[in-house]
Design an enzyme around this catalytic site. Structure first.
Site, PDB file in Angstrom:
ATOM      1  N   THR A 105       0.739 -35.094  58.483  1.00 38.46           N
ATOM      2  CA  THR A 105       2.109 -35.535  58.714  1.00 38.46           C
ATOM      3  C   THR A 105       2.491 -36.619  57.711  1.00 38.46           C
ATOM      4  O   THR A 105       1.630 -37.342  57.210  1.00 38.46           O
ATOM      5  CB  THR A 105       2.321 -36.011  60.167  1.00 38.46           C
ATOM      6  OG1 THR A 105       3.732 -36.135  60.399  1.00 38.46           O
ATOM      7  CG2 THR A 105       1.634 -37.331  60.488  1.00 38.46           C
ATOM      8  N   HIS A 222      -0.057 -29.146  47.738  1.00 41.96           N
ATOM      9  CA  HIS A 222       0.729 -27.907  47.786  1.00 41.96           C
ATOM     10  C   HIS A 222       0.946 -27.485  46.340  1.00 41.96           C
ATOM     11  O   HIS A 222       1.467 -28.272  45.539  1.00 41.96           O
ATOM     12  CB  HIS A 222       2.085 -28.169  48.442  1.00 41.96           C
ATOM     13  CG  HIS A 222       2.004 -28.205  49.933  1.00 41.96           C
ATOM     14  ND1 HIS A 222       1.250 -29.112  50.611  1.00 41.96           N
ATOM     15  CD2 HIS A 222       2.593 -27.422  50.872  1.00 41.96           C
ATOM     16  CE1 HIS A 222       1.372 -28.888  51.913  1.00 41.96           C
ATOM     17  NE2 HIS A 222       2.174 -27.868  52.096  1.00 41.96           N
ATOM     18  N   GLU A 225       4.239 -23.114  44.960  1.00 42.80           N
ATOM     19  CA  GLU A 225       5.219 -22.473  45.861  1.00 42.80           C
ATOM     20  C   GLU A 225       6.449 -22.039  45.065  1.00 42.80           C
ATOM     21  O   GLU A 225       7.249 -21.238  45.542  1.00 42.80           O
ATOM     22  CB  GLU A 225       5.632 -23.424  46.983  1.00 42.80           C
ATOM     23  CG  GLU A 225       4.594 -23.525  48.080  1.00 42.80           C
ATOM     24  CD  GLU A 225       5.084 -24.372  49.232  1.00 42.80           C
ATOM     25  OE1 GLU A 225       5.493 -23.796  50.247  1.00 42.80           O
ATOM     26  OE2 GLU A 225       5.053 -25.610  49.112  1.00 42.80           O
TER      27      GLU A 225
HETATM   28  C1  6MZ Z   1       5.910 -27.807  51.319  1.00 42.74           C
HETATM   29  C2  6MZ Z   1       5.998 -28.411  53.519  1.00 42.74           C
HETATM   30  C3  6MZ Z   1       5.926 -27.053  53.923  1.00 42.74           C
HETATM   31  O1  6MZ Z   1       5.102 -34.212  57.546  1.00 42.74           O
HETATM   32  O2  6MZ Z   1       7.233 -34.329  58.830  1.00 42.74           O
HETATM   33  N1  6MZ Z   1       6.062 -29.145  54.633  1.00 42.74           N
HETATM   34  N2  6MZ Z   1       5.980 -28.770  52.241  1.00 42.74           N
HETATM   35  N3  6MZ Z   1       5.870 -26.495  51.614  1.00 42.74           N
HETATM   36  C4  6MZ Z   1       5.881 -26.072  52.894  1.00 42.74           C
HETATM   37  N4  6MZ Z   1       5.885 -24.727  53.152  1.00 42.74           N
HETATM   38  C5  6MZ Z   1       6.887 -24.081  53.874  1.00 42.74           C
HETATM   39  N5  6MZ Z   1       5.924 -27.014  55.255  1.00 42.74           N
HETATM   40  C6  6MZ Z   1       5.997 -28.307  55.681  1.00 42.74           C
HETATM   41  O3  6MZ Z   1       6.007 -32.157  58.624  1.00 42.74           O
HETATM   42  C7  6MZ Z   1       7.089 -31.532  57.970  1.00 42.74           C
HETATM   43  C8  6MZ Z   1       7.019 -31.792  56.494  1.00 42.74           C
HETATM   44  O4  6MZ Z   1       5.874 -31.113  55.920  1.00 42.74           O
HETATM   45  C9  6MZ Z   1       6.184 -30.631  54.628  1.00 42.74           C
HETATM   46  C10 6MZ Z   1       7.622 -31.033  54.317  1.00 42.74           C
HETATM   47  O5  6MZ Z   1       7.613 -32.251  53.615  1.00 42.74           O
HETATM   48  C11 6MZ Z   1       8.199 -31.229  55.709  1.00 42.74           C
HETATM   49  O6  6MZ Z   1       9.298 -32.116  55.726  1.00 42.74           O
HETATM   50  P1  6MZ Z   1       5.851 -33.752  58.765  1.00 42.74           P
HETATM   51  O7  6MZ Z   1       5.107 -33.927  60.030  1.00 42.74           O
END
Ligand code: 6MZ
Length: 360
Positions: A105, A222, A225
């Site tokens: 997170t 990541h 993507e």
């Molecule tokens: C990149 C992603 C993601 O951190 O607020 N997040 N970042 N690619 C993805 N694939 C689809 N999926 C999630 O969880 C949400 C945050 O995780 C990252 C993004 O920054 C998103 O705002 P937390 O708990």
């Protein structure tokens, strides 16, 4: 039309699983989100009807996902809600027979709610302490939530990764790394780099990642993507402990990834739903798996993509023709890539030994 193999689905559910790539806010239950929308009401920032519609339509492109995350963050960034969504996420993973969860997170500041990055993380830890359907091992081998000394209760190991958002300034990213270090004895085991892949510059974040490395904190990124060869090459140069996604790599970067043997967190449903990969048949899982590249199946965002880790295993089985022994091995090998210590790995390995006789 897809024919559902109910027996295989149930087997994937029973398989003990290790989750290495799950974002907290992406794992919020739909029912909780809809309740949060209702409580939030129309206040000029969010219009309930529009938000409900957006939530139910889900993330069908990367752009839509990041629009949704902006909404989730408005709805869920206060201490009580962070606590609640953490508790619910862990209970959901445990109910899906996940035995180790590395939950990531982004620590957030919200001045209006008196929230600092540290108090956000404290709320996450409070949420873990409230889990009551399963025993949670957070800090080490002793259980945090053991109820009535019942040895038959299910147990889940939970470890935390702090995410740096790609849009953050260098100082803020370094602050997140320092917070991870401060919370090393509270279940934090590493750093993730995530966020909208069309935003931010690698050079802005690199000092924070180098700082993490100097402090001995493992890093996962990541990667790929979107097509961005320069950044992908810089990520491979950095040679992190793990990479997530690796969808859109040019041929030479692909070969380099394979020769570096960096473990990959594979998110099948996420990549298809966001249209990063057009069809599951074309997914790079097949090539990596065939090459015996280290990899692990993950959910990414169970809420946003309406999936579970069992479903990801089922999808891999039916799409790539994997048998039960291969699936079992795939799940078991993920233990090698966890950021938790050797003690935890030993416990997990033992769990798999016990499960072998039961489900194979
Ligand atoms: C990149 C992603 C993601 O951190 O607020 N997040 N970042 N690619 C993805 N694939 C689809 N999926 C999630 O969880 C949400 C945050 O995780 C990252 C993004 O920054 C998103 O705002 P937390 O708990």
């Amino acid at each position: 039309m897809e024919v559902i193999n109910a027996e295989l689905r149930q087997w994937c559910h029973e398989l003990p699983k290790v989750e290495l790539h799950a974002h907290l806010n992406g794992s919020i239950r739909d029912s909780t989100l809809l309740e949060l929308v209702k409580n939030h009401g129309d206040n000029g920032v969010l219009i309930s009807k529009d938000v409900e519609q957006m939530i139910l339509e889900k993330g069908t492109s990367l752009r839509k996902c990041f629009e949704l995350f902006a909404v989730y963050h408005v709805l869920a960034t206060d201490h009580e809600t962070v606590k609640r969504i953490t508790k619910e996420a862990v209970e959901d993973f445990a109910a899906d027979n996940c035995i180790y969860l590395e939950l990531r997170t982004t620590p957030k500041k919200n001045e209006a709610k008196g929230m600092t990055k540290r108090s956000y993380m404290d709320a996450v830890i409070d949420g873990l302490k409230e889990v009551n359907t399963v025993d949670v091992d957070l800090y080490g081998c002793e259980l945090t939530n053991k109820k009535n000394g019942d040895r038959r209760r299910k147990k889940i190991f939970v470890r935390l990764l702090l995410s740096i958002n790609r849009s953050e300034a260098t100082s803020s990213a370094i602050g997140t790394v320092n917070l991870a270090m401060e919370m090393k004895d509270m279940g934090v085991v590493g750093i993730d780099l995530s966020g909208d892949p069309t935003v931010g510059q690698w050079d802005t974040i690199l000092p924070a990642l180098e700082h993490a490395r100097k402090l001995g904190l493992p890093v996962t990124l990541h990667c790929g993507e979107v097509r961005n060869s320069k950044e992908i090459q810089a990520m491979l140069d950095f040679n992190p402990q793990r990479l997530g996604h690796v969808c859109l790599l040019a041929e030479e970067d692909w070969e380099r990834l394979k020769s570096l043997m960096i473990p990959v967190e594979i998110c099948l449903t996420s990549n298809i739903m966001t249209q990063t990969i057009p069809l599951i048949e074309y997914h790079h899982f097949a090539d990596l798996y065939k090459s015996k590249h280290p990899l692990s199946l993950c959910t990414d965002d169970t809420g946003l993509f309406s999936t579970t880790l069992s479903n990801e295993y089922y999808k891999a089985a039916v799409s790539f023709g994997l048998g039960k022994e291969e699936m079992f091995k795939l799940a078991q090998e993920a233990v090698n890539f966890v950021f938790a210590n050797e003690d935890v790995k030993k416990h997990l390995a033992q769990n798999y030994e016990e499960a072998k006789a039961r489900i194979l």
